[in-house]
Design an enzyme around this catalytic site. Structure first.
Site, short mmCIF file in Angstrom:
data_model
loop_
_atom_site.label_atom_id
_atom_site.label_comp_id
_atom_site.label_asym_id
_atom_site.label_seq_id
_atom_site.Cartn_x
_atom_site.Cartn_y
_atom_site.Cartn_z
N HIS A 146 -14.46 11.22 -11.27
CA HIS A 146 -13.88 11.70 -10.11
C HIS A 146 -13.70 10.39 -9.01
O HIS A 146 -13.60 10.83 -7.82
CB HIS A 146 -14.86 12.72 -9.43
CG HIS A 146 -15.62 13.52 -10.45
ND1 HIS A 146 -14.65 14.75 -10.64
CD2 HIS A 146 -16.42 13.57 -11.02
CE1 HIS A 146 -15.42 15.72 -11.38
NE2 HIS A 146 -16.53 14.83 -11.89
N SER A 196 6.20 -8.85 0.99
CA SER A 196 6.89 -7.76 1.81
C SER A 196 7.86 -8.62 2.75
O SER A 196 7.66 -9.71 3.16
CB SER A 196 5.79 -7.06 2.70
OG SER A 196 6.38 -6.57 3.90
N LYS A 213 1.31 -9.75 2.88
CA LYS A 213 1.27 -8.77 1.76
C LYS A 213 1.45 -9.68 0.50
O LYS A 213 2.40 -10.33 0.33
CB LYS A 213 2.25 -7.74 1.70
CG LYS A 213 1.94 -6.99 3.07
CD LYS A 213 0.67 -6.11 2.67
CE LYS A 213 0.68 -5.02 1.61
NZ LYS A 213 1.49 -3.76 1.85
N GLU A 269 2.80 -1.47 -10.32
CA GLU A 269 3.34 -0.26 -9.86
C GLU A 269 4.77 0.27 -10.73
O GLU A 269 4.91 1.24 -11.07
CB GLU A 269 3.71 -0.52 -8.61
CG GLU A 269 2.49 -0.50 -7.58
CD GLU A 269 2.82 -1.01 -6.36
OE1 GLU A 269 2.46 -0.11 -5.33
OE2 GLU A 269 3.45 -1.87 -5.98
#
Ligand code: ARG
Length: 477
Positions: free
Chosen positions: A157, A285, A291, A298
């Site tokens: 979980h 970024s 970043k 992804e």
């Protein structure tokens, strides 16, 4: 005579718009070498049964090889009005050989021809995917040695649950990808069946030898050496189960890749801080200068969507087609190629990423005492001392509660306080408290017990080494 092989019955030429709409050469040119291989075997069989002379067969073979070379080197001219790759090659053949070229299509239809080319193509695609899955497994096994002894929190979980060895995590992915490989090898058995000779749908009245073609094209059982032929001509030209199975297997591989990518995205976040991704695999970024984003991971996660979409396309495409061949089936190729290309690209970029990412053992260890990862092994210690499981669970739960209130770990609770709650304990309790101890006391088969994980690492190493000796990377698609 018109250059359209089917023009005989027509009095009108096709509308150019129709030619554009129905062409497939823009995507099925990818099948050229499989098509030519099928044609060579077919011609050799025709010569064997006396439908071609040896001389004609030899001319056809040579011309086909020249055409193949022309396509490979980019010199071949494709024209949408020739519909598909099969007609292009046949047309180039007749341009070279005239009537001899016009004999190649004896006892054959494009329906069994395209099914054969696709099966040959998928057979190679399976080998390629399998090869790359094995590289992923090697990368994970390689990590096991590098990360030896590192303990990470295991989650359920997405909450801290029990501690496990990092190597246990890596081998978990080896198992998943092994099932993918097993599925592909099972799929290959059904892919590796010869449709050629089914002709349009009913077979042929000509004295062909399908078993001969099967042997020439390697449609044989690797164990028994028995030729593998589709035994019903209607089925041979209409079946696309083999594509569905293949793309399903690819979808499942994508799901596994996606799970892994998701996990590493989390692990490499500041919040987790377990993993450092190689900078060369991150992107920045355009507005936030600080970043470093895990875009490769992804996109591996994101590209899964395409593969599932491809599977969906095929399922819907096949649904409800009457027997036998329907032109709808031409649409099977783009999703199959796309699924293959996508998964291959994901696997290829995953390998160096798995090899180069670095765990941060200090950062992991720093917070390993958080989350009461040892609560379950403590409970099991009580069970071994005769406490019923439900009672032990409750007692440890109370102690965890108490430790939480004090903001300390279980091992930091005063011995007397633990003993008051669980009278069965002695000083030996400290042998099971703490994340490291909780790993060390494991013993079941398949658990994260260090000896068990070490045994598994050896199993994987010898399995992969044995395969490496047998297996070579093969053709480029
Ligand atoms: N390009 C077609 C396909 O990919 C080849 C078969 C065409 N057969 C036919 N009867 N029109 O399915």
């Amino acid at each position: 005579m018109s250059w359209k092989p089917w023009a005989g019955v027509f009095t009108e030429a096709p509308d150019p718009q129709v030619e554009q709409f129905t062409e497939s050469v823009s995507f099925d040119r990818r099948l050229y070498s499989q098509d030519i291989r099928g044609s060579v075997a077919h011609a050799q069989m025709l010569a064997k049964v006396g439908l071609l002379t040896a001389e004609e067969c030899q001319q056809i073979e040579q011309a086909l090889h020249e055409i193949e070379e022309e396509i490979r080197s980019g010199r071949f001219v494709f024209r949408p009005e020739l519909e598909d790759i099969h007609m292009h090659i046949e047309r180039a053949l007749t341009d070279r050989l005239g009537d001899v070229g016009r004999k190649l299509h004896t006892a054959r239809s494009r329906n069994d021809q395209v099914a054969t080319a696709m099966r040959l193509w998928v057979r190679e695609a399976i080998e390629q995917i399998d090869y790359r899955l094995r590289q992923i497994q090697e990368a994970f096994v390689g990590r096991c040695e590098r990360d030896a002894g590192v303990i990470v929190p295991g989650y359920t979980h997405l909450r801290r649950a029990q501690p496990v060895l990092a190597a246990h995590y890596w081998l978990c992915y080896c198992e998943k990808f092994q099932r993918d490989r097993d599925r592909l090898s099972d799929c290959r058995r059904r892919v590796n069946m010869l449709p050629l000779g089914a002709a349009a749908l009913a077979g042929t009245s000509l004295p062909i030898d399908r078993h001969d073609v099967a042997r020439r094209l390697g449609f044989v059982d690797p164990e028994t050496g028995q030729e593998q032929l589709l035994s019903n001509s209607l089925d041979a030209v209409s079946d696309r189960d083999f594509l569905l199975e293949f793309v399903f297997d690819l979808a499942l591989i994508s799901e596994h890749l996606s799970t892994w990518a998701e996990e590493w995205i989390l692990w490499s976040s500041q919040e987790f801080g377990f993993l450092k991704l190689p900078e060369a695999f991150c992107t920045g970024s355009s507005i936030m200068p600080q970043k470093r984003n895990p875009d490769v991971l992804e996109l591996i996660r994101g590209k899964t969507a395409r593969v599932i979409g491809d599977l969906q396309t095929l399922l819907v495409l096949i649904k409800g087609l009457p027997l036998a061949y329907n032109r709808d089936l031409q649409e099977d190729k783009p999703p199959v190629f796309d699924a293959f290309d996508t998964v291959r690209a994901c696997l290829e970029i995953a390998v160096p990423l798995i090899q180069q990412a670095e765990l941060d053992p200090a950062a992991i260890a720093e917070r390993l005492d958080q989350g009461y990862l040892d609560a379950t092994s403590f409970m099991e210690y009580l069970i071994q001392r005769g406490v019923p499981q439900r009672t032990a669970h409750h007692q440890v739960g109370r102690l965890v509660r108490r430790a939480m209130e004090l903001g300390i770990s279980l091992a930091q609770l005063p011995f007397e306080e633990i003993q008051q709650m669980c009278p069965e304990i002695d000083q030996g309790v400290f042998q099971v408290l703490g994340a490291r101890q909780a790993v060390l006391v494991m013993q079941s088969y398949g658990s994260t017990a260090p000896a068990e994980v070490e045994r598994q690492i050896q199993v994987w190493k010898s399995r992969l080494a044995a395969e490496k000796a047998q297996c070579q990377p093969t053709l480029i698609l």
